[in-house]
Design a protein around this motif. Sequence first.
Motif, PDB file in Angstrom:
ATOM      1  N   PHE A   8       0.819  -1.206   0.000  1.00 33.28           N
ATOM      2  CA  PHE A   8       0.000   0.000   0.000  1.00 33.28           C
ATOM      3  C   PHE A   8       0.857   1.262   0.000  1.00 33.28           C
ATOM      4  O   PHE A   8       0.475   2.280  -0.582  1.00 33.28           O
ATOM      5  CB  PHE A   8      -0.973   0.004   1.177  1.00 33.28           C
ATOM      6  N   ILE A  11       1.886   1.691  -3.601  1.00 33.42           N
ATOM      7  CA  ILE A  11       0.727   2.174  -4.356  1.00 33.42           C
ATOM      8  C   ILE A  11       0.515   3.656  -4.090  1.00 33.42           C
ATOM      9  O   ILE A  11       0.234   4.443  -5.012  1.00 33.42           O
ATOM     10  CB  ILE A  11      -0.533   1.358  -3.999  1.00 33.42           C
ATOM     11  N   SER A  12       0.663   4.059  -2.839  1.00 36.54           N
ATOM     12  CA  SER A  12       0.500   5.457  -2.474  1.00 36.54           C
ATOM     13  C   SER A  12       1.539   6.337  -3.168  1.00 36.54           C
ATOM     14  O   SER A  12       1.212   7.409  -3.675  1.00 36.54           O
ATOM     15  CB  SER A  12       0.604   5.617  -0.964  1.00 36.54           C
ATOM     16  N   ILE A  23      -6.445   8.843  -4.058  1.00 39.48           N
ATOM     17  CA  ILE A  23      -6.053   7.440  -3.943  1.00 39.48           C
ATOM     18  C   ILE A  23      -4.771   7.322  -3.131  1.00 39.48           C
ATOM     19  O   ILE A  23      -4.617   6.418  -2.308  1.00 39.48           O
ATOM     20  CB  ILE A  23      -5.879   6.815  -5.338  1.00 39.48           C
ATOM     21  N   ALA A  27      -4.432   5.138   0.253  1.00 35.64           N
ATOM     22  CA  ALA A  27      -3.461   4.043   0.350  1.00 35.64           C
ATOM     23  C   ALA A  27      -2.453   4.311   1.463  1.00 35.64           C
ATOM     24  O   ALA A  27      -2.035   3.395   2.166  1.00 35.64           O
ATOM     25  CB  ALA A  27      -2.744   3.853  -0.979  1.00 35.64           C
TER      26      ALA A  27
END
Length: 58
Positions: A8, A11-12, A23, A27
């Motif tokens: 995560f 992804i962030s 988003i 994340a």
Amino acid sequence: MLKWALIFAVISLIAGLLGFTGIAAGAAGIAKALFVVFLLVFLVLLALALMGANALRK
């Protein structure tokens, strides 16, 4: 659990670089929460292991 926190976090970072701030923030929040849960579980298991090692010495 730490694996998911790192996923995560990546992804962030990628979402933040691409401009998807909503988003990225979501994340990052999930990654922080998972990391805190990981730390708590680690500390509890470490304390239990230390208490068990002390019990074996006696």
